[in-house]
Design an enzyme around this catalytic site. Structure first.
Site, PDB file in Angstrom:
ATOM      1  N   ASP A   1       3.343   9.311  -1.656  1.00  0.00           N
ATOM      2  CA  ASP A   1       2.201   8.678  -1.112  1.00  0.00           C
ATOM      3  C   ASP A   1       2.019   7.259  -1.973  1.00  0.00           C
ATOM      4  O   ASP A   1       1.839   7.803  -3.538  1.00  0.00           O
ATOM      5  CB  ASP A   1       1.143   9.519  -1.008  1.00  0.00           C
ATOM      6  CG  ASP A   1       0.171   9.124  -0.056  1.00  0.00           C
ATOM      7  OD1 ASP A   1       0.128   7.874   0.349  1.00  0.00           O
ATOM      8  OD2 ASP A   1      -0.692  10.232   0.444  1.00  0.00           O
TER       9      ASP A   1
ATOM     10  N   HIS B   1       0.879  -1.197  -0.087  1.00  0.00           N
ATOM     11  CA  HIS B   1      -0.079   0.094  -0.143  1.00  0.00           C
ATOM     12  C   HIS B   1       0.615   1.268   0.010  1.00  0.00           C
ATOM     13  O   HIS B   1       0.261   2.385   0.156  1.00  0.00           O
ATOM     14  CB  HIS B   1      -1.115  -0.069   1.332  1.00  0.00           C
ATOM     15  CG  HIS B   1      -2.099  -1.087   1.077  1.00  0.00           C
ATOM     16  ND1 HIS B   1      -3.405  -0.606   0.670  1.00  0.00           N
ATOM     17  CD2 HIS B   1      -1.986  -2.313   1.242  1.00  0.00           C
ATOM     18  CE1 HIS B   1      -3.998  -1.683   0.739  1.00  0.00           C
ATOM     19  NE2 HIS B   1      -3.432  -2.937   0.896  1.00  0.00           N
TER      20      HIS B   1
HETATM   21  C1  G6P Z   1      -0.769   3.478   5.686  1.00  0.00           C
HETATM   22  C2  G6P Z   1      -0.262   2.096   5.810  1.00  0.00           C
HETATM   23  C3  G6P Z   1      -1.173   1.214   6.615  1.00  0.00           C
HETATM   24  C4  G6P Z   1      -1.473   1.493   8.020  1.00  0.00           C
HETATM   25  C5  G6P Z   1      -2.127   3.125   7.801  1.00  0.00           C
HETATM   26  C6  G6P Z   1      -2.304   3.532   9.327  1.00  0.00           C
HETATM   27  O1  G6P Z   1      -2.066   3.898   5.270  1.00  0.00           O
HETATM   28  O2  G6P Z   1      -0.317   1.833   4.474  1.00  0.00           O
HETATM   29  O3  G6P Z   1      -0.729   0.034   6.487  1.00  0.00           O
HETATM   30  O4  G6P Z   1      -2.426   0.812   8.531  1.00  0.00           O
HETATM   31  O5  G6P Z   1      -1.239   3.959   7.178  1.00  0.00           O
HETATM   32  O6  G6P Z   1      -0.882   3.790  10.274  1.00  0.00           O
HETATM   33  P1  G6P Z   1      -0.789   2.847  11.519  1.00  0.00           P
HETATM   34  O7  G6P Z   1       0.601   2.496  11.679  1.00  0.00           O
HETATM   35  O8  G6P Z   1      -1.669   3.607  12.257  1.00  0.00           O
HETATM   36  O9  G6P Z   1      -1.462   1.481  11.093  1.00  0.00           O
END
Ligand code: G6P
Length: 473
Positions: free
Chosen positions: A371, A163
């Site tokens: 991003d 992602h």
């Molecule tokens: C991005 C990453 C996700 C993640 C999200 C929130 O979108 O690609 O994998 O879950 O950020 O970050 P966190 O560390 O809070 O899960």
């Protein structure tokens, strides 16, 4: 959406979408939102970390059912969280994959913790996998999981989706053991990236560093392994988001912001508080606009919603301090008794509130330095009034820029470009706004999250991917 239950889908990611406590909806991130929708369509379950820390790892699985989705979660030890999540995932891979080798920390204990937690995931989940299941692993936290599952005899089709960006080979080779990490990906059957740019970086790495061969049809061969890699740009859940945007809560959020704007034009930004989002550069670009357009001061304001994230990682503490200081400085410098140039808000909001705020805003300023995709840009487009839409200013370094070509695309590192784009957006005639918006909404609507997951799952199931639609990104 009903579908033949040919096989189950097992989704594995670090975080599993859970009911969000009031006021924290915005912090959840696009991944969680998109996957909840996918799991409602297929049988199966979603496996990941509970977010809890325990003294000693037990491997006990907690099953829950919420809004039609079964989740299976495990708790991790404090040391696991420190080395795997705060360490390798967020102090090593996140900055490196976002081109910030200046912020990346290379520490052997992080790498060891990352492998250990991936083993723990594999050890716990593999007895739950049935022979016909499709397994879909997500994001940079779990790159070695496919290899770990194969070592335990899992012969199922396993896919991996990244992602975030895949960095250029010359940056990735700064990571000690980069070959080991990249070779792990060959244990999968299908690898997905958001855009061709990230895919090409991966292919380039495979050819330069692993001596592999990348065929034009997406097949990658290294030694005796072959894997299919392609771009599958993620979209928003357009239907669900449109419903949220039409809700009473969204209407009242829109009204609330319009009322408080008091005839001023609103520029909105919504991002996790992360250095990759370019918030410092955005504030400086907006400051440049105020400086160069003194006559427009008092006519606009910037609403920056930035819920804090990964607060245990010191680079996130630093960016938070920087933004506290900078927003305060800009406000002190330009504010009048009845006008403040930046409303800087460190809390998250639910989807309905956000939809209302987007609709009330004349401009969205979304300028990440790098991003993988950026779904806020797509949500902003989806929330607009078709007769009088706002203007999207978007970083050319967000994956979304490859699809939303009618946004005002800017270089987020350039204060001048940000300032010019704000001026251009404020002056843009309604006709041009409508024309640009129509072209963007077409993409947001047709290349939505359903389209994304169908294409990926079709590839994972070994079906004809192109029959499920081709990618523009
Ligand atoms: C991005 C990453 C996700 C993640 C999200 C929130 O979108 O690609 O994998 O879950 O950020 O970050 P966190 O560390 O809070 O899960």
């Amino acid at each position: 959406m009903e579908r033949d239950p040919v096989s189950r889908l097992i989704v594995i990611s670090n975080r599993v979408a859970a009911p969000q406590p009031e006021g924290e909806g915005g912090a959840q991130g696009g991944l969680a939102v998109a996957l909840s929708a996918a799991l409602r369509e297929y049988r199966g379950f979603w496996f990941g970390w509970s977010g809890n820390r325990i003294e000693e790892f037990t491997g006990k699985i907690d099953f829950q059912r919420h809004e039609g989705v079964t989740s299976a979660t495990i708790d991790l030890e404090e040391q696991d969280v420190e080395e795997y999540y705060n360490g390798y995932a967020n102090r090593t891979l996140w900055p490196l994959f976002h081109y910030r080798i200046d912020l990346a920390e290379y520490d052997r204990s992080f790498g060891a913790g990352y492998e250990r937690v991936n083993e723990r995931f594999a050890e716990t989940v593999y007895p739950l996998i049935e022979p016909e299941d499709l397994v879909w692993v997500h994001d940079y936290h779990l790159i070695p999981l496919g290899r770990q599952l194969r070592q335990r005899g899992v012969a199922n089709r396993i896919g991996f989706f990244l992602h975030i960006p895949w960095p250029p080979a010359r940056l990735l080779t700064t990571l000690p053991d980069h070959e080991h990490l990249a070779l792990s990906l060959l244990a999968y059957d299908v690898i997905g990236f958001h855009t061709r740019e990230w895919l090409e970086s991966f292919q380039n790495y495979v050819e330069r560093e692993l001596g592999g061969r990348c065929d034009p049809d997406g097949w990658i061969h290294v030694g005796d392994r072959s894997v299919h890699a392609a771009a599958y740009p993620i979209g928003i859940d357009y239907r669900e988001f449109s419903e949220a945007a039409a809700s009473e809560a969204a209407r009242s959020a829109c009204e609330r912001l319009r009322k408080s704007a008091d005839g001023r034009r609103t520029i909105i930004g919504v991002d996790r508080l992360d250095y990759s989002k370019g918030l410092e550069e955005r504030f400086l670009g907006y400051r440049r606009f105020l400086e160069e357009n003194a006559e427009r001061r008092g006519e606009v304001f910037l609403l920056q919603i930035a819920p804090p994230s990964r607060g245990e990682v010191h680079t996130y503490e630093t960016i938070r301090e920087t933004l506290d200081e900078l927003s305060g400085r800009i406000n002190g410098e330009f504010a009048e008794v009845d006008w403040v140039p930046i409303r800087y808000v460190n809390q998250g909001y639910g989807r309905e509130d956000l939809a209302g705020f987007y609709r009330a805003s004349n401009i969205a300023l979304i300028t990440p330095l790098r991003d993988g995709m950026n779904l806020v840009a797509k949500e902003y487009v989806a929330a607009q009034d078709p007769d009088d839409p706002g203007v999207l200013i978007l970083s050319r370094f967000a994956g979304a820029a490859l699809q939303l070509k009618d946004a005002l695309l800017v270089n987020p590192y350039s204060k001048e470009e940000i300032s010019d784009a704000i001026r251009q957006a404020l002056a843009m005639p309604r006709e041009e706004r409508v024309r640009r918006w129509r072209s963007m909404i077409e993409t947001v609507r047709s290349e939505d999250v359903v389209w994304w997951r169908r294409r990926f799952v079709a590839a994972l199931a070994g079906e004809d991917v192109e029959a499920a639609g081709s990618a523009r990104a």
